[in-house]
Design a protein around this motif. Structure first.
Motif, PDB file in Angstrom:
ATOM      1  N   GLU A   1       0.840  -1.203   0.000  1.00  0.00           N
ATOM      2  CA  GLU A   1       0.000   0.000   0.000  1.00  0.00           C
ATOM      3  C   GLU A   1       0.874   1.252   0.000  1.00  0.00           C
ATOM      4  O   GLU A   1       1.792   1.370   0.806  1.00  0.00           O
ATOM      5  CB  GLU A   1      -0.907  -0.016   1.235  1.00  0.00           C
TER       6      GLU A   1
ATOM      7  N   CYS B   1      -1.348   4.814   4.054  1.00  0.00           N
ATOM      8  CA  CYS B   1      -1.631   4.100   5.290  1.00  0.00           C
ATOM      9  C   CYS B   1      -2.700   3.038   5.054  1.00  0.00           C
ATOM     10  O   CYS B   1      -3.252   2.921   3.963  1.00  0.00           O
ATOM     11  CB  CYS B   1      -2.085   5.087   6.373  1.00  0.00           C
TER      12      CYS B   1
ATOM     13  N   THR C   1       2.807  -0.870   4.392  1.00  0.00           N
ATOM     14  CA  THR C   1       2.236   0.437   4.104  1.00  0.00           C
ATOM     15  C   THR C   1       3.341   1.423   3.729  1.00  0.00           C
ATOM     16  O   THR C   1       4.518   1.169   3.945  1.00  0.00           O
ATOM     17  CB  THR C   1       1.443   0.969   5.308  1.00  0.00           C
TER      18      THR C   1
END
Length: 319
Positions: free
Chosen positions: A31, A34, A91
């Motif tokens: 990702e 976040c 993330t």
């Protein structure tokens, strides 16, 4: 070497990770922001249209204080889902490229390089606003996202759009003391405006508390004013801030860079309607990205099943 790399840690990306765990498939979720980054960037006081049960994934109940959950409740819920399933998520790591190499894919990110047999694109669309392409759009006073109304108190605010985002922004900024003008291309608000909000905005417009220009558009943005093209001609009004809430779209450049075919009109990415595999064997789509420019087609509640279909097809391909 992973069995599958999932790009995007939104609710559908998390659902894909959960299905991978159930199927004993090795995976990694990558990702760029976040956890559930799009939801994090929603307006602070946003309430979902869907009820909490329709946002559930991973057989974990979503209990909210009201029938419609809030942004903060959703963030708490999806953190709990990620924790309960012990999902493997990287993330703040942006995928910069994907290349096919023999019988697997090489995924380049801002921090590392990975190999995977399959790829799932669950990238959403919220990071790429639909631009107005008019003079002045690059001014600092223009924002394509609405976060909190306080900063607009006692200022002249123009809100472009007639959907839920625009309506919520108009009502919140008005109630924080802003002088609000809505500029709407169509002759009415969008049909999909939340039913419990519509009477409020319609009454504020009717009484003149919020000024609305229908069948109109902004054609130029200046430091202290905006020029609006209406049915009666052009009009220039005072303005401090512009909220251009005209919708968003997936990262089409990224999809095309890895070879995924897009339709010429609505830019819907090609994928099988049952397996969600794209024209590139081994790369799948999941979630709202499947709709291209038709961003109102897929939501969390009706695309959760994508994860089941995609992982089942991947698992069957390994047998």
């Amino acid at each position: 070497m992973y069995n599958v790399i999932i790009i995007g840690a939104g609710p559908i990306g998390l659902a894909c990770g959960i299905e991978a765990v159930k199927s004993n498939i090795s995976y990694l979720i990558v990702e760029k922001g976040c956890l559930v980054n799009s939801i994090y960037n929603y307006p602070v006081n946003m309430t979902f249209f869907s009820t909490s049960d329709r946002l559930e994934i991973g057989e974990i109940p979503f209990i909210s204080h009201g029938v419609k959950p809030t942004r903060s409740e959703a963030l708490e819920y999806y953190r709990r889902v990620a924790h309960e399933w012990n999902l493997s998520i990287n993330t703040y790591e942006k995928v910069t490229g994907i290349a096919k190499e023999n019988n697997h894919f090489v995924v380049h990110t801002s921090k590392s390089t990975y190999k995977a047999e399959k790829i799932i694109m669950a990238i959403g669309f919220y990071d790429y606003p639909n631009l107005l392409n008019i003079p002045g759009e690059n001014l600092e006073k223009v924002n394509h996202y609405f976060e909190d109304a306080h900063q607009y108190s006692f200022k002249d605010v123009a809100i472009i759009g007639g959907g839920n985002s625009a309506v919520d922004a108009a009502l919140e900024t008005y109630r924080k003391g802003a002088n609000v003008t809505m500029v709407i291309k169509k002759n009415d608000l969008d049909d999909g405006v939340k039913y419990w909000v519509r009477p409020d905005i319609e009454n504020r417009i009717k009484e003149g508390s919020i000024k609305a220009y229908f069948n109109s558009e902004i054609i130029e943005i200046k430091q202290r004013s905006i020029t609006i093209k209406t049915e009666k001609g052009e009009s220039e009004i005072d303005n401090d801030f512009v909220l251009a809430l005209t919708g968003y779209h997936p990262d089409f450049d990224f999809l095309q860079s890895i070879g995924i075919d897009l339709s010429s009109s609505s830019k819907i990415p090609f994928c099988d309607e049952h397996t969600y595999e794209t024209n590139i064997k081994g790369i799948y789509l999941a979630g709202v990205v499947c709709g291209g420019m038709e961003t109102g087609k897929w939501f969390i509640e009706n695309s959760r099943s994508h994860a089941i279909s995609v992982i089942k097809h991947i698992k069957d391909s390994f047998n």
